[in-house]
Design a protein around this motif. Structure first.
Motif, PDB file in Angstrom:
ATOM      1  N   PHE A  74       0.827  -1.210   0.000  1.00 32.70           N
ATOM      2  CA  PHE A  74       0.000   0.000   0.000  1.00 32.70           C
ATOM      3  C   PHE A  74       0.861   1.260   0.000  1.00 32.70           C
ATOM      4  CE2 PHE A  74      -3.056  -3.092   1.718  1.00 32.70           C
ATOM      5  CZ  PHE A  74      -4.130  -2.851   0.875  1.00 32.70           C
ATOM      6  N   SER A  75       2.014   1.166   0.672  1.00 32.84           N
ATOM      7  CA  SER A  75       2.896   2.324   0.748  1.00 32.84           C
ATOM      8  C   SER A  75       3.409   2.716  -0.635  1.00 32.84           C
ATOM      9  CB  SER A  75       4.074   2.016   1.673  1.00 32.84           C
ATOM     10  OG  SER A  75       4.882   3.140   1.849  1.00 32.84           O
ATOM     11  N   LEU A  87      -4.037  13.111  -4.902  1.00 35.63           N
ATOM     12  CA  LEU A  87      -4.379  12.923  -3.498  1.00 35.63           C
ATOM     13  C   LEU A  87      -5.680  12.153  -3.311  1.00 35.63           C
ATOM     14  CD1 LEU A  87      -3.317  16.406  -2.088  1.00 35.63           C
ATOM     15  CD2 LEU A  87      -1.995  14.309  -2.279  1.00 35.63           C
ATOM     16  N   ILE A  88      -6.619  12.339  -4.215  1.00 35.27           N
ATOM     17  CA  ILE A  88      -7.885  11.602  -4.106  1.00 35.27           C
ATOM     18  C   ILE A  88      -7.627  10.105  -4.251  1.00 35.27           C
ATOM     19  CG2 ILE A  88     -10.126  11.173  -5.207  1.00 35.27           C
ATOM     20  CD1 ILE A  88     -10.192  14.132  -5.947  1.00 35.27           C
ATOM     21  N   GLU A  89      -6.758   9.752  -5.226  1.00 36.06           N
ATOM     22  CA  GLU A  89      -6.422   8.346  -5.435  1.00 36.06           C
ATOM     23  C   GLU A  89      -5.671   7.784  -4.226  1.00 36.06           C
ATOM     24  OE1 GLU A  89      -6.117  10.705  -7.613  1.00 36.06           O
ATOM     25  OE2 GLU A  89      -7.361  10.052  -9.308  1.00 36.06           O
ATOM     26  N   ALA A  90      -4.785   8.613  -3.640  1.00 35.34           N
ATOM     27  CA  ALA A  90      -4.056   8.178  -2.446  1.00 35.34           C
ATOM     28  C   ALA A  90      -5.025   7.865  -1.317  1.00 35.34           C
ATOM     29  CB  ALA A  90      -3.065   9.260  -2.009  1.00 35.34           C
ATOM     30  N   MET A  96      -8.947   1.639   0.970  1.00 35.15           N
ATOM     31  CA  MET A  96      -8.941   0.249   0.527  1.00 35.15           C
ATOM     32  C   MET A  96      -8.183  -0.613   1.533  1.00 35.15           C
ATOM     33  SD  MET A  96      -7.374  -1.430  -2.958  1.00 35.15           S
ATOM     34  CE  MET A  96      -8.076  -0.152  -3.981  1.00 35.15           C
ATOM     35  N   MET A  97      -7.060  -0.089   2.036  1.00 34.44           N
ATOM     36  CA  MET A  97      -6.284  -0.821   3.011  1.00 34.44           C
ATOM     37  C   MET A  97      -7.112  -1.099   4.262  1.00 34.44           C
ATOM     38  SD  MET A  97      -3.042   0.384   5.287  1.00 34.44           S
ATOM     39  CE  MET A  97      -4.191   1.147   6.427  1.00 34.44           C
ATOM     40  N   GLU A 107       0.576  -5.085  12.623  1.00 38.38           N
ATOM     41  CA  GLU A 107       0.852  -4.736  11.235  1.00 38.38           C
ATOM     42  C   GLU A 107      -0.141  -3.693  10.734  1.00 38.38           C
ATOM     43  OE1 GLU A 107       3.025  -5.510   7.522  1.00 38.38           O
ATOM     44  OE2 GLU A 107       3.415  -5.767   9.653  1.00 38.38           O
ATOM     45  N   ARG A 108      -1.404  -3.854  11.100  1.00 36.93           N
ATOM     46  CA  ARG A 108      -2.439  -2.903  10.679  1.00 36.93           C
ATOM     47  C   ARG A 108      -2.160  -1.528  11.265  1.00 36.93           C
ATOM     48  NH1 ARG A 108      -7.445  -0.876  12.257  1.00 36.93           N
ATOM     49  NH2 ARG A 108      -8.986  -0.714  10.580  1.00 36.93           N
ATOM     50  N   HIS A 109      -1.742  -1.512  12.515  1.00 37.68           N
ATOM     51  CA  HIS A 109      -1.418  -0.241  13.162  1.00 37.68           C
ATOM     52  C   HIS A 109      -0.244   0.426  12.447  1.00 37.68           C
ATOM     53  CE1 HIS A 109      -0.006   2.668  16.060  1.00 37.68           C
ATOM     54  NE2 HIS A 109       1.132   2.012  16.169  1.00 37.68           N
ATOM     55  N   LYS A 110       0.792  -0.345  12.153  1.00 35.08           N
ATOM     56  CA  LYS A 110       1.977   0.181  11.473  1.00 35.08           C
ATOM     57  C   LYS A 110       1.610   0.749  10.114  1.00 35.08           C
ATOM     58  CE  LYS A 110       6.526  -1.254   9.747  1.00 35.08           C
ATOM     59  NZ  LYS A 110       7.420  -2.413   9.548  1.00 35.08           N
ATOM     60  N   ALA A 111       0.789  -0.001   9.374  1.00 34.98           N
ATOM     61  CA  ALA A 111       0.382   0.437   8.045  1.00 34.98           C
ATOM     62  C   ALA A 111      -0.437   1.712   8.113  1.00 34.98           C
ATOM     63  CB  ALA A 111      -0.425  -0.669   7.359  1.00 34.98           C
ATOM     64  N   THR A 112      -1.389   1.753   9.036  1.00 32.43           N
ATOM     65  CA  THR A 112      -2.254   2.926   9.176  1.00 32.43           C
ATOM     66  C   THR A 112      -1.439   4.163   9.492  1.00 32.43           C
ATOM     67  OG1 THR A 112      -4.023   1.504  10.016  1.00 32.43           O
ATOM     68  CG2 THR A 112      -4.262   3.844  10.397  1.00 32.43           C
TER      69      THR A 112
END
Length: 299
Positions: A74-75, A87-90, A96-97, A107-112
């Protein structure tokens, strides 16, 4: 060995996208299934060529193959979208993530957190929903101090006037035993022009019961009735369990009767606690009658 060789070649061919895609087809024709490294390499290559739709297609393909995207997946997308000013797509990829899930809690926390900071750095305007996701992630990982900082940031940007945000933060504070700040936030709501909803009351009652403050929990239950908030099954079960844990058996039994009279059921935990009580007081007829009403639904 052959699999690792293919992946190394894919990374080499990131700048030669046609060769990389051909290599992917060759892998699959030989019965070698692509893994997370394979897809991340190809998504990076597609993004390098501004082939956003194709990158999203690969993201969808990998999830269909039960390959869980990682933080890097995702990054890559968010980073490249932000650099192009998309930015809208970002924001869509960020959402989506969150919707896809699949990460473990850490992992979810790190990604968020990582994607949130990337979007901010690229000028992505914050949304209350985005902050809510971040707050929830921080609280569930016990990082309440960081959550409070994010909350104050929201207040500074006039985005904090949202009962959902308060519910998340109050719940997180109660879960880590920081009842003082949770109580302050709860009782400050009217001054902020907000009214607590059923979840706010339930969260606060759970917090009081967890700390053994049954009188405060009971007062809050009465306040709900006074403010025309109808307690639900979660409200009753929470406070009844708290009463039983504090050996307030008489009050608990009275409340169970009220709960059943309103059409709600005692949960399995309460039913089990009543069975334990009856084992120590087998001659208690009122407890026997109450258990007859409770057990068929729960055990």
């Amino acid at each position: 060995m052959m699999f690792n060789s293919f992946n190394k070649s894919l990374i080499t061919y990131q700048k030669k996208l046609t060769e990389a895609l051909n290599l992917l087809s060759e892998m699959m024709s030989k019965g070698i299934q692509p893994d997370l490294v394979t897809y991340n390499s190809l998504i990076q290559g597609l993004c390098n060529f501004s082939l956003w739709r194709e990158a999203i297609t690969l993201l969808n393909e990998m999830t269909q193959r039960k390959i869980v995207p990682c933080v890097r997946t995702f990054s890559i997308l968010v980073d490249t979208y932000c650099k192009e000013g998309m930015l809208i797509e970002a924001k869509k990829v960020f959402d989506m993530m969150i919707q896809r899930g699949g990460f473990c809690r850490v992992e979810r926390h790190k990604a968020t957190l990582e994607l949130f900071h990337k979007m901010q750095a690229c000028g992505q305007p914050p949304y209350p929903q985005t902050y809510a996701v971040l707050l929830d992630s921080l609280c569930k990982n016990g990082q309440v101090v960081e959550a409070i900082k994010v909350f104050h940031e929201m207040e500074d940007k006039t985005l904090g006037n949202n009962i959902v945000i308060y519910n998340i933060l109050i719940d997180g504070l109660c879960n880590v035993g920081n009842l003082t700040i949770a109580r302050e936030l709860f009782y400050s709501l009217p001054a902020k022009g907000l009214q607590p909803n059923i979840r706010t009351f339930n969260v606060m009652i759970k917090g009081f019961c967890k700390e053994g403050l049954i009188d405060e929990a009971s007062e809050l239950l009465e306040k709900m009735d006074g403010n025309h908030f109808s307690p639900n099954d979660r409200t009753y079960n929470t406070i009844i369990q708290g009463l039983l844990q504090q050996s307030e058996t008489v009050k608990a039994m009275e409340l169970i009767k009220i709960m059943i009279g309103k059409g709600f059921s005692a949960n399995a935990t309460i039913a089990s606690m009543l069975v334990d009580l009856l084992s120590t007081n087998p001659a208690d007829k009122s407890l026997q009658e109450l258990l007859i009403k409770t057990l068929p639904v729960n055990l």
